[in-house]
Design an enzyme around this catalytic site. Structure first.
Site, PDB file in Angstrom:
ATOM      1  N   TYR A  94      -9.787  -9.745  -8.229  1.00  0.00           N
ATOM      2  CA  TYR A  94      -8.977 -10.025  -9.484  1.00  0.00           C
ATOM      3  C   TYR A  94      -9.221 -11.549 -10.174  1.00  0.00           C
ATOM      4  O   TYR A  94      -8.646 -11.851 -11.008  1.00  0.00           O
ATOM      5  CB  TYR A  94      -7.560 -10.303  -8.660  1.00  0.00           C
ATOM      6  CG  TYR A  94      -7.155  -9.030  -8.242  1.00  0.00           C
ATOM      7  CD1 TYR A  94      -6.407  -7.932  -9.122  1.00  0.00           C
ATOM      8  CD2 TYR A  94      -6.904  -8.980  -6.832  1.00  0.00           C
ATOM      9  CE1 TYR A  94      -6.089  -6.807  -8.667  1.00  0.00           C
ATOM     10  CE2 TYR A  94      -6.291  -7.576  -6.273  1.00  0.00           C
ATOM     11  CZ  TYR A  94      -6.050  -6.692  -7.228  1.00  0.00           C
ATOM     12  OH  TYR A  94      -5.492  -5.421  -6.913  1.00  0.00           O
ATOM     13  N   HIS A 139      -4.427  -8.579   2.529  1.00  0.00           N
ATOM     14  CA  HIS A 139      -6.035  -8.536   2.621  1.00  0.00           C
ATOM     15  C   HIS A 139      -6.296  -9.622   3.690  1.00  0.00           C
ATOM     16  O   HIS A 139      -5.973 -11.035   3.520  1.00  0.00           O
ATOM     17  CB  HIS A 139      -6.464  -9.095   1.394  1.00  0.00           C
ATOM     18  CG  HIS A 139      -6.665  -8.128   0.331  1.00  0.00           C
ATOM     19  ND1 HIS A 139      -6.639  -8.365  -0.996  1.00  0.00           N
ATOM     20  CD2 HIS A 139      -6.252  -6.613   0.318  1.00  0.00           C
ATOM     21  CE1 HIS A 139      -6.498  -7.209  -1.716  1.00  0.00           C
ATOM     22  NE2 HIS A 139      -6.215  -6.048  -1.042  1.00  0.00           N
ATOM     23  N   ARG A 142       1.001  -1.282   0.023  1.00  0.00           N
ATOM     24  CA  ARG A 142       0.102  -0.056   0.066  1.00  0.00           C
ATOM     25  C   ARG A 142       0.923   1.345   0.080  1.00  0.00           C
ATOM     26  O   ARG A 142       2.016   1.246   0.683  1.00  0.00           O
ATOM     27  CB  ARG A 142      -1.081  -0.012   1.151  1.00  0.00           C
ATOM     28  CG  ARG A 142      -1.671  -1.292   1.278  1.00  0.00           C
ATOM     29  CD  ARG A 142      -2.689  -1.039   2.543  1.00  0.00           C
ATOM     30  NE  ARG A 142      -3.497  -2.351   2.923  1.00  0.00           N
ATOM     31  CZ  ARG A 142      -3.433  -3.351   3.369  1.00  0.00           C
ATOM     32  NH1 ARG A 142      -2.259  -3.528   3.781  1.00  0.00           N
ATOM     33  NH2 ARG A 142      -4.462  -4.118   3.339  1.00  0.00           N
ATOM     34  N   HIS A 144      -1.650   3.346  -6.315  1.00  0.00           N
ATOM     35  CA  HIS A 144      -2.694   2.058  -6.123  1.00  0.00           C
ATOM     36  C   HIS A 144      -2.734   1.215  -7.541  1.00  0.00           C
ATOM     37  O   HIS A 144      -3.145  -0.119  -7.413  1.00  0.00           O
ATOM     38  CB  HIS A 144      -3.953   2.766  -5.959  1.00  0.00           C
ATOM     39  CG  HIS A 144      -4.997   1.476  -5.094  1.00  0.00           C
ATOM     40  ND1 HIS A 144      -4.775   1.100  -4.006  1.00  0.00           N
ATOM     41  CD2 HIS A 144      -6.356   1.285  -5.286  1.00  0.00           C
ATOM     42  CE1 HIS A 144      -5.399   0.384  -3.362  1.00  0.00           C
ATOM     43  NE2 HIS A 144      -6.509   0.288  -4.433  1.00  0.00           N
ATOM     44  N   LYS A 195      -2.078  -2.847   7.646  1.00  0.00           N
ATOM     45  CA  LYS A 195      -3.254  -2.624   8.584  1.00  0.00           C
ATOM     46  C   LYS A 195      -3.512  -3.481   9.700  1.00  0.00           C
ATOM     47  O   LYS A 195      -3.316  -4.879   9.585  1.00  0.00           O
ATOM     48  CB  LYS A 195      -4.509  -2.772   7.638  1.00  0.00           C
ATOM     49  CG  LYS A 195      -4.650  -1.473   6.560  1.00  0.00           C
ATOM     50  CD  LYS A 195      -5.854  -1.738   5.678  1.00  0.00           C
ATOM     51  CE  LYS A 195      -6.287  -0.515   4.765  1.00  0.00           C
ATOM     52  NZ  LYS A 195      -7.560  -0.707   3.968  1.00  0.00           N
ATOM     53  N   ARG A 207      -0.184  -0.912  -7.521  1.00  0.00           N
ATOM     54  CA  ARG A 207      -0.282  -2.166  -6.556  1.00  0.00           C
ATOM     55  C   ARG A 207      -1.010  -3.191  -7.252  1.00  0.00           C
ATOM     56  O   ARG A 207      -0.936  -4.392  -7.310  1.00  0.00           O
ATOM     57  CB  ARG A 207      -0.687  -1.547  -5.315  1.00  0.00           C
ATOM     58  CG  ARG A 207      -1.540  -2.729  -4.601  1.00  0.00           C
ATOM     59  CD  ARG A 207      -1.860  -1.867  -3.206  1.00  0.00           C
ATOM     60  NE  ARG A 207      -2.689  -2.717  -2.344  1.00  0.00           N
ATOM     61  CZ  ARG A 207      -2.642  -3.759  -1.422  1.00  0.00           C
ATOM     62  NH1 ARG A 207      -1.483  -3.733  -1.127  1.00  0.00           N
ATOM     63  NH2 ARG A 207      -3.237  -4.193  -0.671  1.00  0.00           N
TER      64      ARG A 207
END
Length: 303
Positions: A283, A274, A152, A248, A176, A251
Site C-alpha cells: 500500500y 499482517h 479477511r 478481498h 492467522k 478489504r
C-alpha cells in the site's frame, strides 16, 4: 570462434545433451541473438558491465521483469557453457542480480464506489416490505462490518455471535496463526449487526447457532463462496462492475482509504493482521500519492 558460432555450439549442446525442445531452443536463440546484437556481435567476449548495460536496455524498452529474468537465465546458461568448455576463464553473469519481480498493486475501490455499495446494501435491507432481496439484512451487516474492520473473508463469515451481543466500539478477532487482534466497529456496522441479529434470532434454525452468520453448511457458518457470489450481485445492482469486486477487494479498500485519510502504515498493519510490515507495504503507493499531494498543496515553493 565468433559469438554466432558459440551460440550455435551452445544450442547444439542443449539439444543433444539436455534434450531441449524446439520451442525452448528457439527462445534461447532469440534471447542470445538479441543480446549479441546489442553488444555489437561480441556477446561471447562481453564483460559484466556490458551484460548489465544490455539488461538496462531491455528494461528501458519496457520488457516485463519476468521477460528480463528469462533473458538473464539464457545468458547465465550460455556463459556457464563457455566456461565449462574452456572457451572463457570467467562467467560475467555470476555477479549480476536477477531483476526483482514487481508486486502487482492490489485491486481496490474508490471511496465513491464503496459508498454506493454500502448505500445500496442499506436501502435493500431497510425496504418497507422486509427482505425484498433474500438475505438483504445479512448482506448489509456483512459489507458494513467488512469495510469497518478490514477482516479477511474467512474471519468475517466465521465471526462468533458474541461480537453482536456486545455493543462496543472494538472486538477481538482470532486470525492467522491463532493470533488475536483488536479491530474497530463503526456505529453503522454496529447498527447493521443489530438489525441482522433481530432477523437472525426470529428464525429458530439460526437462533441456536454460535455463529453470527450461521448456515446449513459443513462449517456451520456462511461459506465464503456464497458471500463472494452475493457481493457481486449487490455490486451489479449498485452499478459497479461485478468483475471488479470481491471480499478481498473490499478489504483492500478499507486499508487504502485509511491511508489516504492519514492513517499510519503500522496501524494499518495491525488492523489487517499482517505479521510482517513488508506485506502491508503493497500500500506504499497510497502513501506516496498522499505525500506528493501534501507537498504540492502546502510547500511554499510548490507551483
Amino acid at each position: 570462434m565468433k559469438s554466432g558460432a558459440r551460440i550455435e555450439a551452445f544450442l547444439e549442446m542443449m539439444s543433444a545433451e539436455r534434450g531441449a525442445a524446439d520451442n525452448t531452443l528457439a527462445s534461447y536463440r532469440r534471447d542470445l541473438e538479441d543480446a549479441s546484437e546489442h553488444l555489437g556481435g561480441r556477446l561471447a567476449d562481453a564483460d559484466a558491465a556490458g551484460i548489465r548495460g544490455y539488461l538496462d536496455d531491455i528494461a528501458s524498452r519496457g520488457f516485463a521483469t519476468t521477460s528480463q529474468a528469462r533473458k538473464l537465465s539464457a545468458l547465465r546458461q550460455f556463459f556457464r557453457f563457455l566456461y565449462a568448455e574452456g572457451l572463457r576463464s570467467d562467467d560475467p553473469t555470476g555477479i549480476l542480480d536477477s531483476p526483482k519481480k514487481e508486486r502487482p498493486l492490489p485491486k481496490t475501490m474508490s471511496e465513491g464506489e464503496t459508498g454506493r455499495l454500502l448505500d445500496r446494501a442499506a436501502a435493500e435491507a431497510q425496504a418497507p416490505s422486509g427482505d425484498e432481496i433474500p438475505g438483504a439484512t445479512r448482506m448489509h451487516a456483512l459489507v458494513e462490518v467488512l469495510y469497518a474492520t478490514g477482516l479477511r473473508v474467512s474471519e468475517l463469515v466465521s465471526l462468533p455471535l458474541t461480537v453482536a451481543l456486545r455493543d462496543e466500539r472494538f472486538f477481538v478477532v482470532r486470525g492467522k496463526g491463532d493470533k488475536d487482534r483488536m479491530v474497530p466497529l463503526s456505529p453503522k456496522a454496529r447498527e447493521a449487526m443489530r438489525r441482522w441479529l433481530v432477523k437472525r434470532n426470529s428464525d429458530p434454525k439460526l437462533a441456536e447457532s454460535l455463529f453470527l452468520f450461521p448456515a446449513a453448511s459443513d462449517s456451520g457458518h456462511l461459506p465464503r463462496q456464497v458471500f463472494a457470489r452475493d457481493l457481486k450481485g449487490l455490486a451489479a445492482r449498485a452499478g459497479i462492475a461485478s468483475a471488479k469486486i470481491s471480499p478481498h477487494v473490499l478489504r483492500h479498500a478499507f486499508a487504502s482509504h485509511l491511508l489516504q485519510n492519514g492513517a499510519d502504515l503500522r496501524a494499518v498493519q495491525q488492523l489487517l493482521g499482517h505479521s510482517d510490515i513488508s506485506t502491508t507495504q503493497i500500500y506504499t503507493h497510497v502513501l506516496e500519492e498522499r505525500l506528493l499531494k501534501l507537498v504540492n498543496e502546502h510547500h511554499p515553493l510548490a507551483d
